[in-house]
Write a protein that holds these residues in place. Structure first.
Motif, PDB file in Angstrom:
ATOM      1  N   PRO A 105      65.139  39.931 -26.799  1.00  0.00           N
ATOM      2  CA  PRO A 105      63.909  39.927 -27.588  1.00  0.00           C
ATOM      3  C   PRO A 105      63.847  38.846 -28.661  1.00  0.00           C
ATOM      4  CG  PRO A 105      64.710  42.172 -27.317  1.00  0.00           C
ATOM      5  CD  PRO A 105      65.780  41.271 -26.779  1.00  0.00           C
ATOM      6  N   ASP A 106      64.998  38.355 -29.110  1.00  0.00           N
ATOM      7  CA  ASP A 106      65.003  37.336 -30.165  1.00  0.00           C
ATOM      8  C   ASP A 106      64.801  35.921 -29.648  1.00  0.00           C
ATOM      9  OD1 ASP A 106      65.444  39.332 -31.965  1.00  0.00           O
ATOM     10  OD2 ASP A 106      67.545  38.847 -32.356  1.00  0.00           O
ATOM     11  N   VAL A 107      64.817  35.715 -28.349  1.00  0.00           N
ATOM     12  CA  VAL A 107      64.680  34.367 -27.799  1.00  0.00           C
ATOM     13  C   VAL A 107      63.214  33.923 -27.890  1.00  0.00           C
ATOM     14  CG1 VAL A 107      64.950  32.898 -25.765  1.00  0.00           C
ATOM     15  CG2 VAL A 107      66.655  34.666 -26.276  1.00  0.00           C
ATOM     16  N   ARG A 108      63.011  32.730 -28.421  1.00  0.00           N
ATOM     17  CA  ARG A 108      61.679  32.159 -28.571  1.00  0.00           C
ATOM     18  C   ARG A 108      61.570  30.865 -27.764  1.00  0.00           C
ATOM     19  NH1 ARG A 108      61.079  36.500 -29.822  1.00  0.00           N
ATOM     20  NH2 ARG A 108      60.297  37.409 -31.762  1.00  0.00           N
ATOM     21  N   LEU A 109      60.336  30.352 -27.651  1.00  0.00           N
ATOM     22  CA  LEU A 109      60.066  29.165 -26.847  1.00  0.00           C
ATOM     23  C   LEU A 109      59.540  28.042 -27.721  1.00  0.00           C
ATOM     24  CD1 LEU A 109      58.293  31.093 -23.977  1.00  0.00           C
ATOM     25  CD2 LEU A 109      60.571  30.074 -23.873  1.00  0.00           C
ATOM     26  N   LYS A 110      60.210  26.906 -27.659  1.00  0.00           N
ATOM     27  CA  LYS A 110      59.734  25.717 -28.364  1.00  0.00           C
ATOM     28  C   LYS A 110      59.136  24.770 -27.344  1.00  0.00           C
ATOM     29  CE  LYS A 110      60.707  21.727 -29.344  1.00  0.00           C
ATOM     30  NZ  LYS A 110      61.391  20.434 -29.460  1.00  0.00           N
ATOM     31  N   LEU A 117      66.994  30.378 -30.261  1.00  0.00           N
ATOM     32  CA  LEU A 117      67.526  31.635 -30.786  1.00  0.00           C
ATOM     33  C   LEU A 117      67.783  31.433 -32.270  1.00  0.00           C
ATOM     34  CD1 LEU A 117      68.621  34.527 -30.275  1.00  0.00           C
ATOM     35  CD2 LEU A 117      70.871  33.481 -29.892  1.00  0.00           C
ATOM     36  N   HIS A 118      67.062  32.163 -33.107  1.00  0.00           N
ATOM     37  CA  HIS A 118      67.222  32.080 -34.556  1.00  0.00           C
ATOM     38  C   HIS A 118      67.086  30.632 -35.045  1.00  0.00           C
ATOM     39  CE1 HIS A 118      69.829  35.926 -33.967  1.00  0.00           C
ATOM     40  NE2 HIS A 118      68.543  36.162 -33.782  1.00  0.00           N
ATOM     41  N   GLN A 119      66.028  29.972 -34.560  1.00  0.00           N
ATOM     42  CA  GLN A 119      65.664  28.611 -34.977  1.00  0.00           C
ATOM     43  C   GLN A 119      66.658  27.536 -34.516  1.00  0.00           C
ATOM     44  OE1 GLN A 119      62.632  28.016 -36.509  1.00  0.00           O
ATOM     45  NE2 GLN A 119      62.372  30.192 -36.040  1.00  0.00           N
ATOM     46  N   ARG A 120      67.464  27.853 -33.524  1.00  0.00           N
ATOM     47  CA  ARG A 120      68.405  26.874 -32.977  1.00  0.00           C
ATOM     48  C   ARG A 120      68.290  26.848 -31.462  1.00  0.00           C
ATOM     49  NH1 ARG A 120      73.209  29.187 -33.827  1.00  0.00           N
ATOM     50  NH2 ARG A 120      72.238  31.064 -34.688  1.00  0.00           N
ATOM     51  N   LYS A 121      68.658  25.729 -30.855  1.00  0.00           N
ATOM     52  CA  LYS A 121      68.477  25.557 -29.418  1.00  0.00           C
ATOM     53  C   LYS A 121      69.511  26.353 -28.626  1.00  0.00           C
ATOM     54  CE  LYS A 121      67.714  22.168 -25.787  1.00  0.00           C
ATOM     55  NZ  LYS A 121      67.452  20.753 -25.456  1.00  0.00           N
ATOM     56  N   LEU A 122      69.007  27.241 -27.786  1.00  0.00           N
ATOM     57  CA  LEU A 122      69.852  28.057 -26.921  1.00  0.00           C
ATOM     58  C   LEU A 122      69.942  27.485 -25.516  1.00  0.00           C
ATOM     59  CD1 LEU A 122      71.347  30.815 -26.359  1.00  0.00           C
ATOM     60  CD2 LEU A 122      69.108  31.691 -25.672  1.00  0.00           C
ATOM     61  N   GLY A 123      68.853  26.894 -25.046  1.00  0.00           N
ATOM     62  CA  GLY A 123      68.833  26.405 -23.665  1.00  0.00           C
ATOM     63  C   GLY A 123      67.703  25.430 -23.439  1.00  0.00           C
ATOM     64  N   GLY A 124      67.728  24.839 -22.260  1.00  0.00           N
ATOM     65  CA  GLY A 124      66.699  23.872 -21.895  1.00  0.00           C
ATOM     66  C   GLY A 124      66.309  24.011 -20.441  1.00  0.00           C
ATOM     67  N   LEU A 145      58.624  20.618  -2.985  1.00  0.00           N
ATOM     68  CA  LEU A 145      59.786  21.373  -3.438  1.00  0.00           C
ATOM     69  C   LEU A 145      59.884  21.217  -4.951  1.00  0.00           C
ATOM     70  CD1 LEU A 145      62.181  23.001  -2.068  1.00  0.00           C
ATOM     71  CD2 LEU A 145      63.577  21.030  -2.713  1.00  0.00           C
ATOM     72  N   VAL A 146      59.814  22.320  -5.668  1.00  0.00           N
ATOM     73  CA  VAL A 146      60.030  22.271  -7.103  1.00  0.00           C
ATOM     74  C   VAL A 146      61.492  22.597  -7.372  1.00  0.00           C
ATOM     75  CG1 VAL A 146      59.354  24.685  -7.474  1.00  0.00           C
ATOM     76  CG2 VAL A 146      59.250  23.062  -9.360  1.00  0.00           C
ATOM     77  N   VAL A 147      62.116  21.805  -8.223  1.00  0.00           N
ATOM     78  CA  VAL A 147      63.508  22.030  -8.631  1.00  0.00           C
ATOM     79  C   VAL A 147      63.493  22.339 -10.120  1.00  0.00           C
ATOM     80  CG1 VAL A 147      65.815  21.036  -8.868  1.00  0.00           C
ATOM     81  CG2 VAL A 147      64.439  20.536  -6.827  1.00  0.00           C
ATOM     82  N   VAL A 148      63.841  23.569 -10.445  1.00  0.00           N
ATOM     83  CA  VAL A 148      63.860  24.029 -11.838  1.00  0.00           C
ATOM     84  C   VAL A 148      65.308  24.079 -12.297  1.00  0.00           C
ATOM     85  CG1 VAL A 148      63.322  25.923 -13.402  1.00  0.00           C
ATOM     86  CG2 VAL A 148      61.755  25.371 -11.523  1.00  0.00           C
ATOM     87  N   GLY A 149      65.668  23.183 -13.195  1.00  0.00           N
ATOM     88  CA  GLY A 149      67.016  23.159 -13.741  1.00  0.00           C
ATOM     89  C   GLY A 149      67.074  23.927 -15.052  1.00  0.00           C
ATOM     90  N   VAL A 150      68.101  24.755 -15.210  1.00  0.00           N
ATOM     91  CA  VAL A 150      68.240  25.606 -16.398  1.00  0.00           C
ATOM     92  C   VAL A 150      69.642  25.464 -16.966  1.00  0.00           C
ATOM     93  CG1 VAL A 150      68.205  27.974 -17.277  1.00  0.00           C
ATOM     94  CG2 VAL A 150      66.556  27.266 -15.516  1.00  0.00           C
ATOM     95  N   GLY A 151      69.714  25.263 -18.259  1.00  0.00           N
ATOM     96  CA  GLY A 151      71.001  25.275 -18.960  1.00  0.00           C
ATOM     97  C   GLY A 151      70.919  26.215 -20.143  1.00  0.00           C
ATOM     98  N   ILE A 152      71.810  27.180 -20.222  1.00  0.00           N
ATOM     99  CA  ILE A 152      71.811  28.167 -21.301  1.00  0.00           C
ATOM    100  C   ILE A 152      73.218  28.251 -21.891  1.00  0.00           C
ATOM    101  CG2 ILE A 152      71.481  30.608 -21.898  1.00  0.00           C
ATOM    102  CD1 ILE A 152      69.559  30.771 -19.482  1.00  0.00           C
ATOM    103  N   ASN A 153      73.316  28.125 -23.199  1.00  0.00           N
ATOM    104  CA  ASN A 153      74.604  28.285 -23.865  1.00  0.00           C
ATOM    105  C   ASN A 153      74.986  29.761 -23.901  1.00  0.00           C
ATOM    106  OD1 ASN A 153      74.633  25.507 -24.529  1.00  0.00           O
ATOM    107  ND2 ASN A 153      73.489  25.906 -26.421  1.00  0.00           N
ATOM    108  N   PRO A 177      72.835  23.807 -32.047  1.00  0.00           N
ATOM    109  CA  PRO A 177      72.957  24.722 -30.911  1.00  0.00           C
ATOM    110  C   PRO A 177      73.088  26.189 -31.319  1.00  0.00           C
ATOM    111  CG  PRO A 177      75.076  23.728 -31.372  1.00  0.00           C
ATOM    112  CD  PRO A 177      74.106  23.139 -32.370  1.00  0.00           C
ATOM    113  N   ALA A 178      72.741  27.058 -30.372  1.00  0.00           N
ATOM    114  CA  ALA A 178      72.968  28.493 -30.503  1.00  0.00           C
ATOM    115  C   ALA A 178      73.653  28.968 -29.236  1.00  0.00           C
ATOM    116  CB  ALA A 178      71.654  29.244 -30.712  1.00  0.00           C
ATOM    117  N   GLY A 179      74.208  30.159 -29.265  1.00  0.00           N
ATOM    118  CA  GLY A 179      74.851  30.738 -28.087  1.00  0.00           C
ATOM    119  C   GLY A 179      74.373  32.160 -27.872  1.00  0.00           C
TER     120      GLY A 179
END
Length: 270
Positions: A105-110, A117-124, A145-153, A177-179
């Motif tokens: 619930p705390d994850v937001r979208l920039k 997460l809490h004003q820091r980058k969690l993923g891209g 073909l759509v290729v969706v790449g995801v990186g999450i700390n 960064p956030a984790g």
């Protein structure tokens, strides 16, 4: 057995009933999962597949940025799906909505493609498309073909490591960064994959039939920039006022409302 491999069967079972031919692959190390799926697409392989890796040695983000990825400390995967939406606008935002809702619930979208997460980058998120070059007719009737790449700390990476991967000509510094382990203690990369992958497939399929309209309200509930003073990479400043029905960022400036659509524009809170 690696942690990711331990969750492959559950992901496959959750997805394949609605996506025949779907496969899941896990590699111990690769340059970039998205680069590999794009190489396959150029070779004519257009089947739906999720490719995850314990480690990426040359992960890619938007605007030429790298992505910090270490085995056990991050979740890196790419999802390839044949897709033919009437309008591609807002797909990366829809992907972000799906991921954020599945994570915490705390994850937001920039805008346009960062998880916070809490004003820091969690993923891209990095969205790319490819065609095998054999389709004739309109894009609406012949999928790309759509290729969706995801990186999450999963663990919070050291700030110095993240800064070292920034594009050398970047106009703005790398985000702190956030984790995910900060709010989900003990969660593994494999468990995170099992959380997000089935819902992500369903949401991309929903985007294909309904477009960004189906995600606009959900995005608004997670919008980290709404009402914030922001600065664009060209120096323009204003107040973020949500997004348009097509997913463009709306910024109220001294010159009036500006709709930001270019993937070459970075946005930061002032």
């Amino acid at each position: 057995m690696s942690d990711l491999l331990a969750h492959v069967e559950a992901v496959w079972q959750a997805v394949v009933p609605d996506l025949p031919g779907f496969t899941v692959e896990v590699l111990p190390s690769i340059d970039s999962t998205s680069s590999e799926l794009m190489r396959r697409a150029r070779a004519g392989l257009m089947e739906p597949v999720l490719l995850a890796a314990d480690e990426q040695t040359a992960g890619r983000g938007r605007l030429g940025k790298g992505w910090h990825s270490k085995a056990g400390q991050s979740l890196t995967f790419s999802l390839a799906l044949p897709l033919a939406p009437a309008d591609w606008s807002g797909l990366s935002l829809a992907v972000g909505v799906s991921l954020a809702e599945s994570l915490h619930p705390d994850v937001r979208l920039k805008w346009p493609n960062d998880l916070w997460l809490h004003q820091r980058k969690l993923g891209g998120i990095l969205v790319e498309t490819a065609s095998n070059g054999t389709s004739v007719g309109s894009a609406a009737t012949h999928p790309r073909l759509v290729v969706v790449g995801v990186g999450i700390n999963i663990a919070r990476p050291e700030a110095a490591a993240v800064s070292a991967l920034a594009s050398p000509d970047a106009l703005l510094p790398a985000m702190a960064p956030a984790g995910l382990s900060e709010v989900l203690v003990g969660l593994t990369a494999g468990e995170a994959l099992a959380r997000v992958a089935p819902a992500l497939v369903r949401d991309i399929q929903a985007f294909e039939s309904q477009g960004f309209t189906a995600f606009a309200e959900r995005f608004a509930r997670r919008d980290a920039l709404q009402g914030q003073s922001v600065r664009l990479s060209d120096g323009t400043q204003g107040t973020a006022c949500g997004v348009s029905p097509q997913g463009a960022l709306l910024v109220q400036t001294d010159q009036g409302m500006q709709a930001v659509t270019s993937s070459e524009v970075s946005v930061r809170p002032c």
